[in-house]
Design a protein around this motif. Structure first.
Motif, PDB file in Angstrom:
ATOM      1  N   ASN B  12       0.851  -1.201   0.000  1.00  0.00           N
ATOM      2  CA  ASN B  12       0.000   0.000   0.000  1.00  0.00           C
ATOM      3  C   ASN B  12       0.880   1.242   0.000  1.00  0.00           C
ATOM      4  OD1 ASN B  12      -3.058  -0.783   0.581  1.00  0.00           O
ATOM      5  ND2 ASN B  12      -1.746  -2.184   1.719  1.00  0.00           N
ATOM      6  N   SER B  85      -2.343   0.882  -9.658  1.00  0.00           N
ATOM      7  CA  SER B  85      -2.749  -0.252  -8.823  1.00  0.00           C
ATOM      8  C   SER B  85      -2.967  -1.480  -9.706  1.00  0.00           C
ATOM      9  CB  SER B  85      -4.032   0.075  -8.049  1.00  0.00           C
ATOM     10  OG  SER B  85      -3.823   1.171  -7.179  1.00  0.00           O
ATOM     11  N   ILE B 109      -1.235  -1.356  -4.325  1.00  0.00           N
ATOM     12  CA  ILE B 109      -2.423  -0.520  -4.156  1.00  0.00           C
ATOM     13  C   ILE B 109      -1.961   0.896  -3.898  1.00  0.00           C
ATOM     14  CG2 ILE B 109      -4.508  -0.124  -2.784  1.00  0.00           C
ATOM     15  CD1 ILE B 109      -4.323  -3.148  -2.017  1.00  0.00           C
ATOM     16  N   LYS B 111      -3.119   4.509  -2.941  1.00  0.00           N
ATOM     17  CA  LYS B 111      -4.261   5.177  -2.307  1.00  0.00           C
ATOM     18  C   LYS B 111      -4.249   6.669  -2.616  1.00  0.00           C
ATOM     19  CE  LYS B 111      -4.636   1.897   1.468  1.00  0.00           C
ATOM     20  NZ  LYS B 111      -4.653   1.704   2.939  1.00  0.00           N
TER      21      LYS B 111
END
Lengths: 110, 112
Positions: B12, B85, B109, B111
């Motif tokens: 992330n 992503s 991922i 964000k």
């Protein structure tokens, strides 16, 4: 778009049935590959063709699997007497060092 | 045994930061290593190839390094965007016969 089409995109079959998948590159390429991919894993090499000649087969490819590339263009992959363990995404690709993949055929064996 | 390892846990990253993914391999001496991107339900898409005599290769916001002594490749995405992503796979051709061996991939991922 890599210019590779695969059909069908999805196939659901019952255990013991035979299935056949097709891969069509838009333009002719010498080398064509088949891979199998299960969830959370990278692709596993199955076999490859140079023109119409099948040059390599993985030990993963049991006798129930057969592939052809009759005119050096499209290719078919057949699985006989399917088993639940055959459920996976089947990918074809063409190229040399760099490989260009089709969208895959997702097989589900019930 | 011969294998390729990539971080199995999802990575992330905050948008705008640099994402770095790792690919380690053992018992191979590949002439080149490749990185691919794969979106759910689709085939892998080729990104970059780096040869054993190249230390680094760049393409737009992507950078790949290849350390044959450490048997490791690093894949960097700078100024990451949510559209980056995806799952990123490394692959190598240990016998130089076009039969690629693949890592399991790392899910990235980004964000917003």
């Amino acid at each position: 778009d890599t210019g590779v089409s695969q059909n069908p995109r999805h196939k659901i079959t019952k255990r013991g049935q035979n299935v056949t998948f097709r891969c069509d590159p838009i333009s002719e390429h010498n080398r064509l590959y088949w891979y199998r991919q299960t969830l959370g894993q990278g692709p596993e090499f199955l076999t490859y063709f140079q023109n119409e000649a099948q040059l390599e087969k993985s030990r993963l490819l049991s006798d129930r699997f057969s592939a052809e590339r009759p005119k050096g263009s499209f290719s078919t992959l057949e699985i006989q007497r399917t088993e639940q363990g055959d459920s996976a995404m089947y990918l074809c690709a063409f190229g040399d060092n760099e490989q260009f993949f089709g969208p895959g055929t997702r097989l589900t064996v019930l | 045994s011969q294998k390729i390892e990539q971080n199995s846990e999802a990575l992330n990253i905050q948008e705008g930061k640099t994402a770095t993914l790792t690919c380690n391999y053992t018992n191979y001496s590949p002439a080149y290593l490749q990185w691919y991107r794969q979106d759910p339900g689709r085939g892998p898409v080729f990104l970059l190839l780096i040869r054993e005599n190249e230390k680094e290769k760049r393409k737009e916001r992507l950078k790949v390094t290849f350390d044959t002594t450490l048997k490791q490749s690093l894949f960097h995405i700078t100024a990451s965007q949510p559209a980056d992503s995806a799952t990123y796979l490394c692959a190598l051709d240990p016998d130089s016969n076009y039969q690629l061996i693949w890592g399991a991939g790392t899910k990235l991922i980004i964000k917003p």
